[in-house]
Motif scaffolding. Structure first.
Motif, mmCIF file in Angstrom:
data_model
loop_
_atom_site.group_PDB
_atom_site.id
_atom_site.type_symbol
_atom_site.label_atom_id
_atom_site.label_comp_id
_atom_site.label_asym_id
_atom_site.label_seq_id
_atom_site.Cartn_x
_atom_site.Cartn_y
_atom_site.Cartn_z
ATOM 1 N N VAL A 1 13.924 -4.522 -6.417
ATOM 2 C CA VAL A 1 12.948 -4.794 -7.449
ATOM 3 C C VAL A 1 12.611 -3.750 -8.203
ATOM 4 C CG1 VAL A 1 10.649 -5.551 -8.170
ATOM 5 C CG2 VAL A 1 11.546 -6.530 -6.291
ATOM 6 N N LEU A 2 12.554 -2.503 -7.561
ATOM 7 C CA LEU A 2 12.403 -1.107 -8.499
ATOM 8 C C LEU A 2 13.310 -0.978 -9.198
ATOM 9 C CD1 LEU A 2 10.727 0.981 -5.684
ATOM 10 C CD2 LEU A 2 9.459 -0.587 -7.543
ATOM 11 N N ARG A 3 14.599 -1.339 -9.056
ATOM 12 C CA ARG A 3 15.790 -0.739 -9.968
ATOM 13 C C ARG A 3 15.836 -1.779 -11.127
ATOM 14 N NH1 ARG A 3 20.881 -1.284 -6.043
ATOM 15 N NH2 ARG A 3 19.482 -1.651 -4.420
ATOM 16 N N TYR A 4 15.092 -2.744 -11.236
ATOM 17 C CA TYR A 4 15.391 -3.773 -12.457
ATOM 18 C C TYR A 4 13.713 -3.915 -13.141
ATOM 19 C CZ TYR A 4 19.385 -5.043 -9.900
ATOM 20 O OH TYR A 4 20.530 -4.866 -9.304
ATOM 21 N N THR A 5 13.048 -2.891 -13.108
ATOM 22 C CA THR A 5 11.703 -2.762 -13.820
ATOM 23 C C THR A 5 11.955 -2.814 -15.230
ATOM 24 O OG1 THR A 5 11.439 -0.620 -13.786
ATOM 25 C CG2 THR A 5 10.351 -1.918 -12.127
ATOM 26 N N SER A 6 13.041 -2.383 -15.612
ATOM 27 C CA SER A 6 13.336 -2.171 -17.079
ATOM 28 C C SER A 6 13.694 -3.562 -17.813
ATOM 29 C CB SER A 6 14.325 -1.359 -17.420
ATOM 30 O OG SER A 6 15.629 -1.839 -16.927
ATOM 31 N N LEU A 7 14.020 -4.694 -16.735
ATOM 32 C CA LEU A 7 14.124 -5.843 -17.350
ATOM 33 C C LEU A 7 13.062 -6.807 -17.259
ATOM 34 C CD1 LEU A 7 17.298 -6.451 -15.141
ATOM 35 C CD2 LEU A 7 17.279 -5.750 -17.504
ATOM 36 N N LEU A 8 11.750 -6.278 -17.008
ATOM 37 C CA LEU A 8 10.364 -7.225 -16.775
ATOM 38 C C LEU A 8 10.175 -7.296 -18.286
ATOM 39 C CD1 LEU A 8 8.209 -5.328 -14.480
ATOM 40 C CD2 LEU A 8 9.117 -7.459 -14.236
ATOM 41 N N LYS A 9 10.138 -8.668 -18.726
ATOM 42 C CA LYS A 9 10.001 -9.213 -19.959
ATOM 43 C C LYS A 9 8.256 -9.802 -20.096
ATOM 44 C CE LYS A 9 14.048 -8.710 -21.486
ATOM 45 N NZ LYS A 9 14.287 -7.264 -21.584
ATOM 46 N N GLN A 10 7.934 -10.064 -18.835
ATOM 47 C CA GLN A 10 6.753 -10.702 -18.770
ATOM 48 C C GLN A 10 5.420 -9.597 -18.324
ATOM 49 O OE1 GLN A 10 5.796 -13.850 -19.959
ATOM 50 N NE2 GLN A 10 7.775 -13.884 -20.629
ATOM 51 N N PRO A 11 4.217 -9.541 -18.607
ATOM 52 C CA PRO A 11 3.189 -8.729 -18.101
ATOM 53 C C PRO A 11 3.339 -8.941 -16.412
ATOM 54 C CG PRO A 11 2.349 -9.877 -19.934
ATOM 55 C CD PRO A 11 3.500 -10.662 -19.421
ATOM 56 N N ALA A 12 3.092 -7.755 -15.976
ATOM 57 C CA ALA A 12 2.925 -7.876 -14.417
ATOM 58 C C ALA A 12 1.685 -6.994 -13.900
ATOM 59 C CB ALA A 12 4.299 -7.028 -13.910
ATOM 60 N N ARG A 13 1.274 -7.474 -12.699
ATOM 61 C CA ARG A 13 0.131 -6.749 -11.955
ATOM 62 C C ARG A 13 0.231 -6.741 -10.487
ATOM 63 N NH1 ARG A 13 -4.890 -6.677 -9.966
ATOM 64 N NH2 ARG A 13 -6.672 -6.181 -11.270
ATOM 65 N N VAL A 14 -0.077 -5.354 -10.059
ATOM 66 C CA VAL A 14 -0.017 -5.263 -8.639
ATOM 67 C C VAL A 14 -1.316 -4.947 -8.063
ATOM 68 C CG1 VAL A 14 0.777 -3.455 -6.962
ATOM 69 C CG2 VAL A 14 2.211 -4.310 -9.127
ATOM 70 N N THR A 15 -1.883 -5.656 -7.074
ATOM 71 C CA THR A 15 -3.058 -5.109 -6.400
ATOM 72 C C THR A 15 -2.638 -4.949 -4.921
ATOM 73 O OG1 THR A 15 -4.341 -6.710 -7.755
ATOM 74 C CG2 THR A 15 -5.368 -6.224 -5.675
ATOM 75 N N CYS A 16 -2.943 -3.646 -4.423
ATOM 76 C CA CYS A 16 -2.616 -3.269 -3.036
ATOM 77 C C CYS A 16 -3.696 -2.418 -2.604
ATOM 78 C CB CYS A 16 -1.302 -2.362 -3.135
ATOM 79 S SG CYS A 16 -0.535 -2.164 -1.636
ATOM 80 N N GLY A 17 -3.754 -2.608 -1.157
ATOM 81 C CA GLY A 17 -4.918 -2.009 -0.342
ATOM 82 C C GLY A 17 -4.287 -0.688 -0.199
ATOM 83 N N LEU A 18 -5.301 0.183 0.119
ATOM 84 C CA LEU A 18 -4.755 1.763 0.574
ATOM 85 C C LEU A 18 -4.305 1.786 1.945
ATOM 86 C CD1 LEU A 18 -7.780 3.489 -1.276
ATOM 87 C CD2 LEU A 18 -5.375 3.397 -2.125
ATOM 88 N N SER A 19 -4.562 0.705 2.923
ATOM 89 C CA SER A 19 -4.117 0.667 4.119
ATOM 90 C C SER A 19 -2.932 -0.171 4.168
ATOM 91 C CB SER A 19 -5.237 0.379 5.081
ATOM 92 O OG SER A 19 -6.244 1.023 4.943
ATOM 93 N N ASP A 20 -2.324 -0.915 3.246
ATOM 94 C CA ASP A 20 -1.301 -1.656 3.314
ATOM 95 C C ASP A 20 0.060 -1.005 3.240
ATOM 96 O OD1 ASP A 20 0.702 -3.471 2.530
ATOM 97 O OD2 ASP A 20 -0.890 -4.628 1.210
ATOM 98 N N SER A 21 0.972 -1.607 3.936
ATOM 99 C CA SER A 21 2.258 -0.696 4.277
ATOM 100 C C SER A 21 2.987 -0.912 3.184
ATOM 101 C CB SER A 21 2.856 -1.686 5.503
ATOM 102 O OG SER A 21 3.302 -2.987 5.157
#
Length: 70
Positions: A1-21
């Motif tokens: 996924v990280l290799r293709y972020t330049s292809l993102l056309k739609q808005p994206a949101r990430v929510t992650c816990g500080l204890s999350d792997s």
């Protein structure tokens, strides 16, 4: 996924816990593509964290479903 972020056309949101792997990858995604809306806060990858996160997630989706992001 990280290799293709330049292809993102739609808005994206990430929510992650500080204890999350998944935190290192989530932080890297935001570093690579600062357009990604994000929230990193205490918690892990579990039901209580996601229940508490749901209102902001739904608000994000709602902005783009209803108004097209404006």
């Amino acid at each position: 996924v990280l290799r293709y972020t330049s292809l993102l056309k739609q808005p994206a949101r990430v929510t992650c816990g500080l204890s999350d792997s998944l935190l290192p990858g989530s932080r890297r995604l935001v570093e690579i593509d600062p357009r990604v809306e994000h929230e990193f806060r205490p918690g892990g990858h579990d039901a209580p964290f996601w229940r508490a996160s749901a209102p902001k997630q739904l608000a994000f989706v709602g902005r783009y479903l209803i108004s097209g992001g404006s």
